[in-house]
Enzyme design. Structure first.
Site, PDB file in Angstrom:
ATOM      1  N   LYS A   1      -3.854   4.232   2.504  1.00 62.71           N
ATOM      2  CA  LYS A   1      -4.623   3.199   1.788  1.00 62.71           C
ATOM      3  C   LYS A   1      -4.115   2.975   0.374  1.00 62.71           C
ATOM      4  O   LYS A   1      -4.267   1.870  -0.157  1.00 62.71           O
ATOM      5  CB  LYS A   1      -6.119   3.519   1.800  1.00 62.71           C
ATOM      6  CG  LYS A   1      -6.560   4.657   0.938  1.00 62.71           C
ATOM      7  CD  LYS A   1      -7.434   4.247  -0.214  1.00 62.71           C
ATOM      8  CE  LYS A   1      -7.691   5.389  -1.156  1.00 62.71           C
ATOM      9  NZ  LYS A   1      -6.976   6.617  -1.020  1.00 62.71           N
TER      10      LYS A   1
ATOM     11  N   LYS B   1      -0.203   8.641  -3.596  1.00 56.59           N
ATOM     12  CA  LYS B   1      -0.798   8.029  -4.798  1.00 56.59           C
ATOM     13  C   LYS B   1       0.259   7.781  -5.873  1.00 56.59           C
ATOM     14  O   LYS B   1       0.316   6.696  -6.455  1.00 56.59           O
ATOM     15  CB  LYS B   1      -1.908   8.924  -5.363  1.00 56.59           C
ATOM     16  CG  LYS B   1      -3.186   8.866  -4.555  1.00 56.59           C
ATOM     17  CD  LYS B   1      -4.335   9.544  -5.302  1.00 56.59           C
ATOM     18  CE  LYS B   1      -5.407   9.969  -4.341  1.00 56.59           C
ATOM     19  NZ  LYS B   1      -5.783   8.977  -3.316  1.00 56.59           N
TER      20      LYS B   1
END
Lengths: 309, 309
Positions: free
Chosen positions: A210, A272
């Site tokens: 995501k 990330k």
């Protein structure tokens, strides 16, 4: 500023929770209060979110009763989690924004993300989904040919293919909402992974990360900032060592090098910092921070900012 | 003309199918070819759809393993089916429109529909969901306190509360997509039912009828036509009798009277003629027809049109 807010799993379901509806609502309620504080600073929002426990739940249910209901493919499960979590987030965020004195419409766009059918991710499943497993449970899965891997937080989890996101299919819809002052929730769970097959799109069995999808979304809507909210305040260098360092800044070069060396593990902080590096290269700011310090992170006084260089 | 197309269950999954992904895709593929033919007539589209078998599947799975995964409430399941079916419809409809020479973006908006917490529907569950049950299966459900009812097509099915839809919460988002030339898919499965609780919305355990929700959607987007596509060509008066009549037209008054008398049964044709009556009263045309004759129905040469009077 236009800010893409990427909510980590912990913002949707606290670690250790079983995943009841009320637990999800409580976590999302808190997350939306945090997002509303960002809006009060005058920023325009786009929201995206993870779906690890939720998609794992659906996979678990499918496996449990293959004789009574046909099994669904993973792309359908991702789409289901977009509906479920998008619904809860839009419900809570609408109220949080109204309470913050900024009444806005919020709406979830069911979002497909194009991936490459030849992505090496399909050969090497790496994305953890579903509940944590015991060593015995993991061994049972292995015997059935279902890939598992040791989880970052201890224990084992099922892993699925996680190809690179290339393009947000519903980009027009997200932009249409933004231009009407509506807060879009998009690319939930990394988006429903699809490959191009001539003029058709076709779902594939995978879960896109995501944060990496959020980086594509950031470029797609030309956002000024990608804000990745998680359960830690900073990216840590040398985690667990005597000289571990909480980073205020991390260069794109060091982010990429740390992913290659394994310092920032894939399936955890690796995606990330990589997403941050890509967002910065696309001309945005990128910050990794805790939900509690979201507004400070945007102001540059909290979290870890990925910077050019 | 702006046309709200409401796809019945049969357009999403053929009667008798088990509900595999491929069966769903095949049915949706065919439905989208039909919708694309409407678009080639120059009409602007809004799409909505049922979710009976799909929501029933999720309820069945939840029941089967309450000890391993927490049960979800019905509102979450409806939201899940919006994600799942919205994804498949937007994927197929995009291709169908492109092949028809009308390339358009298509996007699903996760949609809440406001209902009244005091709606009598909560006292008298009437909406059939999930698979058809044997008399024995139905008796087992009854013993567990789960309401069942005889199904229109024979056999038994679970029934859930089906309150009246009052308002589409995400109206702004649907309009924003329309004004950008994007085809919205909205209020799938009748919308996620929510009640107003002060400034908050709260999900409730119900499934709103998709045709009644489509009538609200028709008024919300000021559509010119509500086109309800199902597996029969006409509304029938005196079904099964020697003098049964295929209706070309049905007045609003006769539609309402037929619902009250039971001639148009609730859970079957009743909601369609009622939705049609409401759409006509809101100033739109309303036609009930088969998918095969959708374009003729719009032209007024097929199907049953509900007319003022």
């Amino acid at each position: 500023m236009r800010v893409v807010v990427a909510l980590g799993g912990n913002a949707i379901l606290k670690r250790g929770d079983r995943g009841t509806v009320n637990e999800q609502i409580a976590a999302i309620h808190e997350a939306c209060a945090g997002i509303a504080r960002i809006a009060t600073e005058g920023h325009e929002l786009v929201v995206t979110h993870g779906n690890g426990p939720q998609v794992g739940r659906l996979m678990l249910q499918d496996e449990a009763m293959p004789d009574r209901v046909p099994r669904f493919s993973l792309d359908l499960h991702v789409a289901e989690t977009q509906g479920q979590l998008g619904y809860l987030i839009q419900q809570e965020l609408t109220v949080a924004l109204a309470r913050a004195g900024l009444p806005r419409s919020v709406a979830t766009v069911v979002t497909q993300v194009v991936v490459d059918g030849n992505d090496p991710g399909f050969e090497h499943p790496s994305k953890p989904v579903g509940p944590f497993l015991s060593a015995k449970g993991a061994a049972e899965y292995r015997l059935r040919g279902i890939p598992v891997a040791e989880a970052a937080g201890g224990g084992w989890r099922r892993v699925v293919a996680s190809p690179e996101p290339l393009e947000i299919v519903e980009a027009d819809a997200v932009r249409a909402l933004l231009s009407d002052g509506i807060v879009p929730i998009a690319a939930g769970g990394g988006g429903v992974p699809v490959i191009r097959d001539g003029e058709e799109l076709r779902g594939v069995a995978a879960v896109v990360d995501k944060d990496l999808a959020a980086a594509v979304l950031t470029a797609t809507v030309a956002a000024d900032v990608l804000l990745m909210l998680t359960d830690v305040d900073h990216v840590v260098r040398g985690f667990g060592a005597d000289d571990e360092q909480l980073l205020d800044k991390l260069t794109v070069r060091d982010a990429r090098a740390g992913v290659v060396s394994g310092e920032f593990a894939r399936g955890s902080m690796g995606e990330k910092v990589l997403a941050g590096a890509r967002a910065v290269e696309a001309g945005a700011r990128a910050v990794i921070a805790s939900l509690e310090h979201a507004t400070e992170a945007l102001a540059g006084t909290a979290g870890t900012e990925i910077v050019a260089g």
